[in-house]
Structure formats: structure tokens, C-alpha cells
Design an enzyme around this catalytic site. Structure first.
Site, mmCIF file in Angstrom:
data_model
loop_
_atom_site.group_PDB
_atom_site.id
_atom_site.type_symbol
_atom_site.label_atom_id
_atom_site.label_comp_id
_atom_site.label_asym_id
_atom_site.label_seq_id
_atom_site.Cartn_x
_atom_site.Cartn_y
_atom_site.Cartn_z
ATOM 1 N N LEU A 1 29.798 44.005 38.556
ATOM 2 C CA LEU A 1 30.919 44.357 39.435
ATOM 3 C C LEU A 1 31.648 43.135 39.979
ATOM 4 N N THR B 1 38.702 48.974 35.711
ATOM 5 C CA THR B 1 39.720 49.669 36.512
ATOM 6 C C THR B 1 40.725 50.409 35.635
ATOM 7 N N ASP B 2 41.326 51.447 36.209
ATOM 8 C CA ASP B 2 42.400 52.148 35.487
ATOM 9 C C ASP B 2 43.672 51.308 35.405
ATOM 10 N N GLU B 3 43.740 50.210 36.181
ATOM 11 C CA GLU B 3 44.966 49.404 36.165
ATOM 12 C C GLU B 3 45.211 48.744 34.810
ATOM 13 N N VAL C 1 53.918 49.644 54.790
ATOM 14 C CA VAL C 1 53.979 50.493 53.583
ATOM 15 C C VAL C 1 54.950 49.818 52.617
ATOM 16 N N GLY D 1 56.357 43.859 40.859
ATOM 17 C CA GLY D 1 55.779 44.531 39.689
ATOM 18 C C GLY D 1 54.890 45.705 40.042
ATOM 19 N N ILE E 1 29.045 33.807 38.953
ATOM 20 C CA ILE E 1 28.779 34.362 37.607
ATOM 21 C C ILE E 1 29.299 33.457 36.494
ATOM 22 N N THR F 1 37.073 34.021 37.352
ATOM 23 C CA THR F 1 35.939 34.923 37.646
ATOM 24 C C THR F 1 35.923 36.124 36.690
ATOM 25 N N SER G 1 43.533 40.299 33.889
ATOM 26 C CA SER G 1 42.209 39.649 33.828
ATOM 27 C C SER G 1 41.112 40.692 33.613
ATOM 28 N N LYS G 2 41.256 41.877 34.187
ATOM 29 C CA LYS G 2 40.261 42.935 33.936
ATOM 30 C C LYS G 2 40.380 43.428 32.494
ATOM 31 N N TYR H 1 45.826 40.535 38.106
ATOM 32 C CA TYR H 1 44.512 41.186 38.264
ATOM 33 C C TYR H 1 44.237 42.108 37.085
HETATM 34 P P1 NAD Z 1 35.297 43.350 46.230
HETATM 35 O O1 NAD Z 1 36.401 42.365 46.194
HETATM 36 O O2 NAD Z 1 35.070 44.144 47.471
HETATM 37 O O3 NAD Z 1 33.909 42.616 45.894
HETATM 38 C C1 NAD Z 1 33.791 41.694 44.862
HETATM 39 C C2 NAD Z 1 32.494 40.925 45.064
HETATM 40 O O4 NAD Z 1 32.376 39.970 43.976
HETATM 41 C C3 NAD Z 1 32.433 40.126 46.361
HETATM 42 O O5 NAD Z 1 31.197 40.328 47.014
HETATM 43 C C4 NAD Z 1 32.578 38.683 45.906
HETATM 44 O O6 NAD Z 1 31.899 37.764 46.757
HETATM 45 C C5 NAD Z 1 31.974 38.733 44.521
HETATM 46 N N1 NAD Z 1 32.466 37.655 43.639
HETATM 47 C C6 NAD Z 1 33.756 37.263 43.462
HETATM 48 N N2 NAD Z 1 33.800 36.232 42.591
HETATM 49 C C7 NAD Z 1 32.522 36.000 42.191
HETATM 50 C C8 NAD Z 1 31.927 35.074 41.304
HETATM 51 N N3 NAD Z 1 32.663 34.161 40.629
HETATM 52 N N4 NAD Z 1 30.588 35.117 41.124
HETATM 53 C C9 NAD Z 1 29.825 36.020 41.802
HETATM 54 N N5 NAD Z 1 30.343 36.893 42.675
HETATM 55 C C10 NAD Z 1 31.679 36.895 42.868
HETATM 56 O O7 NAD Z 1 35.531 44.296 44.968
HETATM 57 P P2 NAD Z 1 35.200 45.849 44.784
HETATM 58 O O8 NAD Z 1 36.332 46.646 45.291
HETATM 59 O O9 NAD Z 1 33.840 46.084 45.275
HETATM 60 O O10 NAD Z 1 35.236 45.941 43.187
HETATM 61 C C11 NAD Z 1 34.052 45.786 42.421
HETATM 62 C C12 NAD Z 1 34.394 45.946 40.947
HETATM 63 O O11 NAD Z 1 34.964 47.234 40.720
HETATM 64 C C13 NAD Z 1 35.421 44.932 40.436
HETATM 65 O O12 NAD Z 1 35.043 44.546 39.141
HETATM 66 C C14 NAD Z 1 36.719 45.713 40.427
HETATM 67 O O13 NAD Z 1 37.607 45.214 39.437
HETATM 68 C C15 NAD Z 1 36.226 47.101 40.073
HETATM 69 N N6 NAD Z 1 37.070 48.203 40.540
HETATM 70 C C16 NAD Z 1 37.340 48.333 41.879
HETATM 71 C C17 NAD Z 1 38.105 49.428 42.306
HETATM 72 C C18 NAD Z 1 38.437 49.649 43.755
HETATM 73 O O14 NAD Z 1 39.197 50.561 44.074
HETATM 74 N N7 NAD Z 1 37.895 48.857 44.685
HETATM 75 C C19 NAD Z 1 38.593 50.350 41.374
HETATM 76 C C20 NAD Z 1 38.324 50.140 40.019
HETATM 77 C C21 NAD Z 1 37.535 49.077 39.617
HETATM 78 O O1 DAU Z 2 43.238 51.602 40.624
HETATM 79 C C1 DAU Z 2 42.096 50.832 40.840
HETATM 80 C C2 DAU Z 2 42.423 49.607 41.665
HETATM 81 O O2 DAU Z 2 42.666 50.071 42.990
HETATM 82 C C3 DAU Z 2 41.318 48.569 41.660
HETATM 83 O O3 DAU Z 2 41.143 48.078 40.358
HETATM 84 C C4 DAU Z 2 41.641 47.417 42.615
HETATM 85 O O4 DAU Z 2 40.549 46.516 42.677
HETATM 86 C C5 DAU Z 2 41.888 47.994 43.994
HETATM 87 O O5 DAU Z 2 42.294 46.955 44.885
HETATM 88 C C6 DAU Z 2 42.984 49.073 43.940
HETATM 89 O O6 DAU Z 2 44.264 48.488 43.633
HETATM 90 P P1 DAU Z 2 45.602 48.919 44.419
HETATM 91 O O7 DAU Z 2 46.577 47.828 44.305
HETATM 92 O O8 DAU Z 2 46.022 50.291 44.027
HETATM 93 O O9 DAU Z 2 44.985 49.010 45.924
HETATM 94 P P2 DAU Z 2 45.563 48.581 47.350
HETATM 95 O O10 DAU Z 2 44.647 49.168 48.373
HETATM 96 O O11 DAU Z 2 45.890 47.135 47.426
HETATM 97 O O12 DAU Z 2 46.946 49.391 47.419
HETATM 98 C C7 DAU Z 2 46.983 50.797 47.291
HETATM 99 C C8 DAU Z 2 48.446 51.208 47.298
HETATM 100 O O13 DAU Z 2 48.980 50.989 48.622
HETATM 101 C C9 DAU Z 2 49.323 50.401 46.359
HETATM 102 O O14 DAU Z 2 50.341 51.237 45.839
HETATM 103 C C10 DAU Z 2 49.945 49.326 47.272
HETATM 104 C C11 DAU Z 2 50.075 50.051 48.598
HETATM 105 N N1 DAU Z 2 49.932 49.226 49.816
HETATM 106 C C12 DAU Z 2 48.849 48.392 49.897
HETATM 107 C C13 DAU Z 2 48.649 47.630 51.023
HETATM 108 C C14 DAU Z 2 47.478 46.682 51.113
HETATM 109 C C15 DAU Z 2 50.812 49.356 50.867
HETATM 110 O O15 DAU Z 2 51.791 50.147 50.793
HETATM 111 N N2 DAU Z 2 50.626 48.595 51.994
HETATM 112 C C16 DAU Z 2 49.582 47.727 52.111
HETATM 113 O O16 DAU Z 2 49.463 47.038 53.158
#
Ligand code: NAD
Ligand code: DAU
Length: 361
Positions: A87, A139-141, A220, A297, A66, A106, A167-168, A164
Site C-alpha cells: 500500500l 486506484t481507479d484513477e 470546493v 486537469g 520501500i 515511491t 505513477s500508479k 499521481y
Molecule cells: P496515505 O497517503 O494515507 O498513506 C501512505 C503511507 O505510505 C504513509 O504511511 C507513508 O508514510 C507511506 N509511504 C510513503 N512513501 C513511502 C516509501 N517510500 N516507503 C515506505 N512507506 C512510504 O495513503 P492511503 O490513502 O492509505 O493509500 C494507500 C494505498 O491505496 C496507496 O497505494 C494508494 O494509491 C491506494 N489507494 C488509495 C485510495 C484512497 O482513496 N485513499 C483509493 C485507491 C487506492
Molecule cells: O479514486 C481513488 C483516489 O481517491 C485515490 O487513488 C487517491 O489516493 C485519493 O486521494 C482519492 O483521490 P481524489 O483526488 O479523488 O481525492 P481528494 O479527497 O483529494 O478529492 C476528492 C474530490 O474533492 C476531488 O474531486 C477534488 C475535490 N476536492 C478536494 C479537496 C481536498 C475539493 O473540492 N476540495 C478540496 O479541498
């Protein structure tokens, strides 16, 4: 009554977790629309997730970045997109601690390129736009970390705390700047933690399921008291559909699953489900839990007040966490081979060094 009618749709990051689910959700629903999936195929992208859509004749995959302006502009020229569902992102907090610049490139630069190309393609000489729309998925982050009480809503000030999240937040600000400066027809959504099929097993839920299946330790972070609000990915997809077609230009909606759990509680639920499915006595997999050094953090709690989306656009989630987790465990156990490269050894080695090898106090 829809305010936007999608006809030629660009989905970015469609080979990732949410993008895959979104394409499976929308292609059969938007029967008069065509779809292009632009995805760089990073470690998180699996174009093969979408093979079944190829027979529709309305879905096409394009591998590309992108942030590559020429490529994005050529795709706009070729396809005349009416709708962008953005996305593509680097999405994992732990990786952003390891390599923050990849996230800036990205998530910030890539979003800027998409906005700039879309505006160039869409804005007429008199400054107006036709029936076109850019949906930025965030994201809510970006709102930071809550204590034991309180919730994020659409008025919460930004306070991103990881590379992360920052950047969002940067990408959200760019989208709003385009809305304000160019009257660019964008909508934004910020959602809580998604779960469901096709999620890369670096994220908590698939990691726990797969580690339990293989009898590996379940890490955990810290004490496991951090809280997340869990949203089934298909509910997120229906929210995106509702927002992109009916929300007013320039609006933002927060999307919540309304299912807050501490990490330790969630991990316990998952491990019991795995035991049930595999016919093991309950408690077997709980013995795999290992408390490890906390994420630097680490945001304590996320929770969303999603009432504006309910009031304005009549959207609510439909999956309870109980039902969604059961279905999710079943999906991962039935699809153990969906990842062709589940190892990603360099990353796993890094995680072991940073977290797993140093038990918490
Ligand atoms: P993911 O990491 O599973 O997928 C991201 C996709 O983007 C991948 O297919 C990757 O190949 C592609 N990508 C990465 N860099 C790229 C680039 N430079 N150009 C084109 N494609 C690229 O992520 P996800 O969990 O599916 O999240 C999708 C979106 O939703 C993100 O913007 C993320 O910030 C947002 N989001 C995710 C969550 C969650 O819980 N997963 C929650 C809130 C928001
Ligand atoms: O809130 C939305 C976000 O949720 C999205 O924007 C992100 O893309 C997505 O990755 C997610 O972020 P988190 O950091 O909350 O997700 P993760 O699954 O990495 O971790 C969830 C919680 O679990 C977090 O408090 C960290 C903890 N954790 C995570 C991993 C991978 C563990 O305790 N052990 C682990 O091995």
C-alpha cells in the site's frame, strides 16, 4: 476455499490511512499470522495509530523506505514473508501536481524494488513459487475520467491524467509485467475513493469535517460538480482480504463502494452531519463553503462496475454512505487530537496560493 494462506505478512505503508485500517482489521482475524509494517513515516504516516496492536506479539513496525533495496531484502531475509500487501505510496493528487518526482520515486521505483526483492526471495531454481502472494493495491484513477455516464471495469484501457495516476499506472504495469515474465504470484485491485478513520485531512472528507468543526472555510474546487464513488475503508479491507486469499494469480479486481455523489452534494451532507452533532442549526456550516479555482486537469467523474468481484469472489460492500459518513464524522469529532502535527504549514500555504486565493468564475 482459500488459494493462499498468509503466515508471515509484510504490509507496506501500514502507518497511512488504509494501511492502518487494514492492520486493525487483519491482525485480530489472521490469528496464526505475524505482521511487519514497513513505512517511511512521511507526513501521511502515523505509527502511533497502531500502538494497540503491539500487545498482540504478532505485529512489528519497521521505519524504512520501500525504494531502499538493501533494507527491503534484509527484511525478507529476516522474516521470510509469505505475503506482501503493498500500500505504500504518495497518494494525494494535489501534491503530485506540486512534486511529481516524489510520486515516481515511491510509486514506480518503490514498487519495482519490492517486486524484484520478492521474486528473488520467492522463486525456486526451477521457476516455481510456493504458497506466496503479492497484493498490489491501486486506484481507479489509472482509468482516467468519465463523463456523465459509463463505468470503469476490469477491461477499461488505462488513461492516467495526473502525475499521481500515471505513477500508479506505471506500478500496475510493472506488477503485470512480473506476472507475465516471471509467472510472479501477484494480484491487483483498483478501488474508488476510500473514507473513514485515520485519513490525513488533506483529503476531502476529513478536511471538510475538521474545517467545519473549527469554523474554517471549506474549499470546493471548481463548481463542485465532479463525482466520486465512495467506499468505506473497512469494506475495502474486507475486499483486500477476499482478493489476496482467494483470487487467482495474475487477476485484477475493481472495488467499488457503489455510492456516487457530486462533491457539492457530499460536502453538504457532511456539513449537515457536523451541525447535527454539534447542536448547531442545519445550514450553519454550509455557509463556510467557498468555491475556489479548480484543480488543474481535474478528473470529472469516477465510477466502478464492481460486478466481477461480486460474481467471482462473492464480495460486496456492506456500509451505506449514510451510515459510513455518520460514523466517520463521529470518529473525527471524538479523535480531534489523533494527528500530532495537523498543521503541515508549508503545504497548506501552497494550497491556499494555488486554489483558495483565486475564486472560480
Ligand atoms: P496515505 O497517503 O494515507 O498513506 C501512505 C503511507 O505510505 C504513509 O504511511 C507513508 O508514510 C507511506 N509511504 C510513503 N512513501 C513511502 C516509501 N517510500 N516507503 C515506505 N512507506 C512510504 O495513503 P492511503 O490513502 O492509505 O493509500 C494507500 C494505498 O491505496 C496507496 O497505494 C494508494 O494509491 C491506494 N489507494 C488509495 C485510495 C484512497 O482513496 N485513499 C483509493 C485507491 C487506492
Ligand atoms: O479514486 C481513488 C483516489 O481517491 C485515490 O487513488 C487517491 O489516493 C485519493 O486521494 C482519492 O483521490 P481524489 O483526488 O479523488 O481525492 P481528494 O479527497 O483529494 O478529492 C476528492 C474530490 O474533492 C476531488 O474531486 C477534488 C475535490 N476536492 C478536494 C479537496 C481536498 C475539493 O473540492 N476540495 C478540496 O479541498
Amino acid at each position: 476455499m482459500p488459494v493462499h494462506h498468509p503466515r508471515r505478512v509484510l504490509v507496506t505503508g501500514g502507518a497511512g490511512f488504509i494501511g492502518t485500517n487494514l492492520l486493525h482489521y487483519l491482525v485480530p482475524r489472521w490469528t496464526d499470522a505475524s505482521f511487519v509494517n514497513l513505512d517511511a513515516v512521511t507526513y501521511a504516516g502515523r505509527p502511533s495509530n497502531l500502538r494497540s496492536l503491539e500487545t498482540s506479539g504478532r505485529y512489528r513496525f519497521e521505519q524504512g523506505d520501500i525504494a531502499d533495496r538493501e533494507r527491503v531484502a534484509a527484511l525478507f531475509d529476516e522474516h521470510g514473508f509469505t505475503t506482501v500487501l503493498h500500500l505504500a505510496a504518495e497518494s494525494h493528487v494535489d501534491r503530485s501536481i506540486l512534486d511529481p518526482l516524489a510520486f515516481v520515486r515511491t510509486n514506480v521505483l518503490g514498487t519495482a524494488v519490492l517486486l524484484d526483492v520478492a521474486r528473488g526471495a520467492w522463486q525456486s531454481a526451477d521457476g516455481s513459487y510456493g504458497d506466496v502472494r503479492f497484493h498490489h493495491v491501486s486506484t481507479d484513477e489509472v482509468f482516467g475520467s468519465l463523463g456523465d455516464t459509463g463505468m470503469f471495469d476490469e477491461t477499461t484501457p488505462y488513461d492516467p491524467r495526473s502525475p499521481y495516476a500515471a505513477s500508479k499506472a506505471g506500478s500496475d504495469h510493472l506488477v503485470r509485467a512480473f506476472v507475465n515474465t516471471y509467472r510472479f504470484p501477484a494480484v491487483l485491485s483498483n478501488c474508488s475513493n476510500n473514507y473513514g478513520p485515520y485519513q490525513y485531512p488533506e483529503k476531502l472528507i476529513p478536511l471538510v469535517i475538521l474545517n467545519a468543526f473549527h469554523g474554517r472555510e471549506v474549499p470546493v474546487y471548481g463548481t463542485g460538480s465532479n463525482v466520486r464513488d465512495w467506499l468505506h475503508v473497512e469494506d475495502h479491507c474486507s475486499a483486500i482480504e477476499r482478493i489476496v486469499t482467494t483470487a487467482p494469480t495474475g487477476s485484477t479486481y475493481l472495488v467499488s463502494g457503489g455510492e456516487e455523489r457530486s462533491n457539492l452534494e457530499l460536502v453538504g451532507l457532511l456539513l449537515d452531519l457536523v451541525d447535527d452533532r454539534l447542536g448547531r442549526p442545519r445550514g450553519t456550516s454550509r455557509r463556510l463553503i467557498r468555491f475556489v479555482l479548480d484543480r488543474p486537469g481535474h478528473d470529472f467523474r469516477y465510477a466502478i462496475d464492481g460486478s466481477r468481484l461480486v460474481a467471482d469472489l462473492a464480495w460486496s460492500p456492506t456500509r451505506s454512505l449514510e451510515r459510513g459518513l455518520g460514523e466517520t464524522v463521529d470518529w473525527y469529532l471524538a479523535n480531534l487530537g489523533w494527528l500530532d502535527d495537523p498543521q503541515d504549514e508549508s503545504y497548506r500555504a501552497w494550497v491556499r496560493t494555488v486554489y483558495a486565493d483565486r475564486p472560480s468564475a
